[in-house]
Design a protein around this motif. Structure first.
Motif, PDB file in Angstrom:
ATOM      1  N   GLN A  42      15.839  34.217  -7.940  1.00 43.05           N
ATOM      2  CA  GLN A  42      16.070  34.049  -6.498  1.00 43.05           C
ATOM      3  C   GLN A  42      16.052  35.408  -5.788  1.00 43.05           C
ATOM      4  OE1 GLN A  42      20.048  32.680  -5.601  1.00 43.05           O
ATOM      5  NE2 GLN A  42      19.345  31.592  -3.768  1.00 43.05           N
ATOM      6  N   SER A  50       6.973  31.176   1.885  1.00 36.79           N
ATOM      7  CA  SER A  50       8.035  30.225   1.524  1.00 36.79           C
ATOM      8  C   SER A  50       8.076  30.093   0.006  1.00 36.79           C
ATOM      9  CB  SER A  50       7.776  28.856   2.159  1.00 36.79           C
ATOM     10  OG  SER A  50       7.813  28.955   3.563  1.00 36.79           O
ATOM     11  N   GLY A  83       9.952  28.321  -3.667  1.00 34.16           N
ATOM     12  CA  GLY A  83      10.777  27.353  -4.382  1.00 34.16           C
ATOM     13  C   GLY A  83      11.027  27.895  -5.777  1.00 34.16           C
ATOM     14  N   ALA A 114      11.284  22.345  -4.599  1.00 33.85           N
ATOM     15  CA  ALA A 114      12.096  23.307  -3.842  1.00 33.85           C
ATOM     16  C   ALA A 114      11.258  23.984  -2.762  1.00 33.85           C
ATOM     17  CB  ALA A 114      12.694  24.341  -4.796  1.00 33.85           C
ATOM     18  N   ALA A 160      11.739  24.127   1.311  1.00 38.58           N
ATOM     19  CA  ALA A 160      11.716  25.354   2.125  1.00 38.58           C
ATOM     20  C   ALA A 160      10.807  25.184   3.328  1.00 38.58           C
ATOM     21  CB  ALA A 160      11.254  26.528   1.268  1.00 38.58           C
ATOM     22  N   LYS A 188      12.551  23.103   5.940  1.00 31.94           N
ATOM     23  CA  LYS A 188      13.650  23.788   6.603  1.00 31.94           C
ATOM     24  C   LYS A 188      13.184  24.954   7.486  1.00 31.94           C
ATOM     25  CE  LYS A 188      17.388  22.601   3.433  1.00 31.94           C
ATOM     26  NZ  LYS A 188      18.502  23.116   2.606  1.00 31.94           N
ATOM     27  N   ARG A 199      11.610  31.259   3.711  1.00 31.75           N
ATOM     28  CA  ARG A 199      12.908  31.128   3.058  1.00 31.75           C
ATOM     29  C   ARG A 199      12.708  30.855   1.572  1.00 31.75           C
ATOM     30  NH1 ARG A 199      15.876  27.850   6.290  1.00 31.75           N
ATOM     31  NH2 ARG A 199      17.385  27.245   4.679  1.00 31.75           N
ATOM     32  N   GLU A 203      14.144  28.519  -1.501  1.00 30.03           N
ATOM     33  CA  GLU A 203      14.934  27.315  -1.789  1.00 30.03           C
ATOM     34  C   GLU A 203      15.021  27.130  -3.300  1.00 30.03           C
ATOM     35  OE1 GLU A 203      17.309  24.463  -0.196  1.00 30.03           O
ATOM     36  OE2 GLU A 203      15.993  25.740   1.011  1.00 30.03           O
ATOM     37  N   ARG A 215      19.066  20.529  -4.312  1.00 27.33           N
ATOM     38  CA  ARG A 215      18.644  20.891  -2.967  1.00 27.33           C
ATOM     39  C   ARG A 215      19.836  21.320  -2.099  1.00 27.33           C
ATOM     40  NH1 ARG A 215      13.870  16.593  -1.323  1.00 27.33           N
ATOM     41  NH2 ARG A 215      12.782  16.634  -3.307  1.00 27.33           N
ATOM     42  N   SER A 263      20.259  27.654  -0.906  1.00 27.41           N
ATOM     43  CA  SER A 263      19.051  28.286  -0.387  1.00 27.41           C
ATOM     44  C   SER A 263      19.363  29.676   0.141  1.00 27.41           C
ATOM     45  CB  SER A 263      18.426  27.443   0.722  1.00 27.41           C
ATOM     46  OG  SER A 263      19.272  27.431   1.853  1.00 27.41           O
ATOM     47  N   GLU A 292      18.205  31.713   3.244  1.00 30.77           N
ATOM     48  CA  GLU A 292      17.517  31.423   4.484  1.00 30.77           C
ATOM     49  C   GLU A 292      16.918  32.679   5.080  1.00 30.77           C
ATOM     50  OE1 GLU A 292      19.941  29.215   7.132  1.00 30.77           O
ATOM     51  OE2 GLU A 292      20.254  27.573   5.722  1.00 30.77           O
TER      52      GLU A 292
END
Length: 527
Positions: free
Chosen positions: A448, A475, A477, A502, A506, A509, A513, A515, A520, A523, A525
């Motif tokens: 992440q 974006s 996932g 994921a 993203a 949303k 970002r 995700e 879910r 995240s 952001e």
């Protein structure tokens, strides 16, 4: 009494020489008769045995009639001896004699037998045959006739031609072959030297010691042919084919002893220069046990070797060597330089595995590499994470600036992603503007952070193409899998499916970002 003892001594020495020639003839018949030059070596030693033993009986004779009888026996073999030696040398170096030439030489030798046997009727071979008056033994006193000198010319002509044939082989030969040829030449010269002693009257009591020296001659030939075992696998005449080969080649006998090698093999194995012939291959390759095992097991394979700091690739091949009776007597180990082929294969594999535009792994190769990483983790257990990401509103970039600009954007994103990853991470273009990363031994939290750092890098910079500023966002996932040791059921496709879900979240949303696939709920952001 003393005179009788001295005569017996000479008879025993001559008989011993005949016995040596006979032993060599029997041994050669059993071991060498099918080898190059072998059959003529057998015939020459057998002829020498007949001539020498008959001469021993001649020395034991007490009357002129007995001496003349044993002379006829000697001349059944003697005229063919120089011819057999000449043909042996021709065959030994791999040269063929025309049939008409061979027939002519045999005809001259046969005519000599006829002339000597029928000499009492024409005296063409010996003008007179009597006993030496100044000798304490019954020793023949022979005066040569016209055909005697024809035979002498034939004999020394054959010996001279044999020497010339062998002498030509010394040049550009490795040490062991030079020694072999020199031994053969010495064997040809020894009886000639003995005959000069006899013709000049230096030999004791007029006794011809040529037959004894002839057995010594064949011992020298035996040293060249038997212990070195050169007849078994590789005759001297190998230059036209063996030395002109671009591939390195080593000839081994059945005991894996080196009996020959060509110049090209020295580029592959410089250790062969240190008089390797006669040594076991394991002894020569003591510094390379892997290569020794490959050769001993006759394992056809590719072998890498650094030569002058350049990595070269050779394919090692094996060919059996059989004699005329189809009996296996050795093998040839060939080193074929396949560096160009290997490099081409690697280049083709690279082309097949790399996306042509972005220069990262294509979809197929990415999946293969990721599955291999999962397989390694399955042996010891561990974590792996997968990141799926794509370029936000990439269609708008293509529509606004054109596909050439779109390609530049894809290349920029791919190269930026490569610079953000570790060597163990696997990056691939999954399709269109979508990319995927496999991170072995990496938790979801660490993945992440990698994804968010890269997201910030792209969102906080811009591209300037043809004077136009292009702002980009990505974006992401992220998904994770815990692989247990011994569990080979995990699939990269399944983890990618979770990361893709994921990524879809993203997008829903608002994009730009990261995700996580964790119900879910989690995240990172937009900053």
């Amino acid at each position: 009494m003393e005179i009788a003892y001295e005569l017996i001594k000479y008879i025993l020495v001559v008989a011993l020489g005949g016995g040596i020639s006979l032993s060599l003839a029997i041994y050669a018949f059993l071991k060498l008769s099918n080898a190059p030059g072998g059959k003529y070596f057998v015939l020459a030693t057998a002829s020498s045995a007949v001539f020498t033993l008959a001469y021993a009986f001649e020395l034991a004779s007490t009357t002129l009639e007995e001496i003349k009888f044993w002379l006829k026996i000697e001349y059944i073999a003697l005229p063919f001896l120089p011819l057999f030696i000449l043909l042996m040398c021709f065959d030994y170096v791999g040269q063929r004699v025309k049939r008409e030439v061979k027939n002519t030489l045999f005809a001259i030798a046969a005519l000599t037998v006829f002339m000597q046997t029928t000499n009492d009727f024409h005296h063409f071979y010996y003008t007179t045959v009597g006993l030496k008056e100044d000798s304490p033994f019954a020793i023949a006193d022979l005066v040569g006739g016209p055909w005697f000198y024809v035979h002498s010319l034939f004999l020394y002509g054959c010996i001279g031609a044999s020497m010339a044939i062998l002498f030509k082989q010394i040049k550009n030969k490795v040490f062991q072959f030079r020694m072999q040829v020199l031994l053969m030449m010495a064997g040809v010269l020894v009886p000639v030297i003995a005959s000069f002693f006899y013709l000049s009257g230096v030999s004791p009591h007029g006794i011809d010691l040529g037959p004894v020296f002839m057995s010594v001659s064949f011992i020298l030939h035996g040293i060249a042919l038997l212990p070195l075992q050169m007849f078994n696998v590789a005759p001297i005449a190998r230059d036209t084919i063996f030395e002109s080969m671009e591939e390195g080649a080593i000839v081994l006998n059945r005991d894996n002893i080196i009996v020959d090698y060509n110049k090209a093999s020295l580029k592959v194995l410089p250790v062969l220069q240190n008089r390797a012939i006669g040594k076991r291959i394991g002894e020569v390759l003591s510094g390379s046990r892997l290569l020794e095992r490959i050769i001993l097991r006759e394992q056809k394979c590719d072998y890498e070797l650094y030569i002058n700091e350049e990595l070269l690739h050779f394919q090692i091949r094996f060919s059996p060597v059989r004699n005329k009776n189809d009996i296996l007597v050795g093998k040839i180990v060939t080193f074929v330089n396949v560096t160009e082929r290997v490099e081409m294969e690697r280049a083709l594999k690279q082309l097949a595995s790399i996306d042509g535009l972005t220069q990262v792994f294509n979809r197929t190769c990415f999946l293969e590499k990721a599955e291999e990483a999962f397989g390694r983790l399955s042996h010891q257990g561990g974590l792996a994470s997968v990141i799926m990401f794509d370029i936000d509103h990439f269609k708008r970039v293509n529509d606004t600036y054109g596909h050439a600009t779109g390609d530049t954007v894809l290349t920029y994103i791919a190269q930026s992603a490569k610079e953000s990853l570790q060597e163990t991470d696997i990056l691939g273009r999954y399709g269109g503007e979508e990319f995927v990363i496999c991170l072995p031994n990496t938790s979801m939290e660490a993945a992440q952070e990698v994804a968010d750092d890269f997201r910030k890098q792209i969102s906080e910079s811009y591209l300037l193409i043809d004077g136009k500023r292009i702002d980009l966002t990505l974006s992401f996932g992220v998904s994770e899998v815990q692989i247990e040791a011994g569990d080979f059921s995990n699939s990269i496709q399944a983890v990618m499916g979770e990361a893709d879900q994921a990524l879809y979240l993203a997008k829903e949303k608002g994009r730009n970002r990261v995700e996580l696939f964790k119900n879910r709920l989690c995240s990172f952001e937009k900053a």
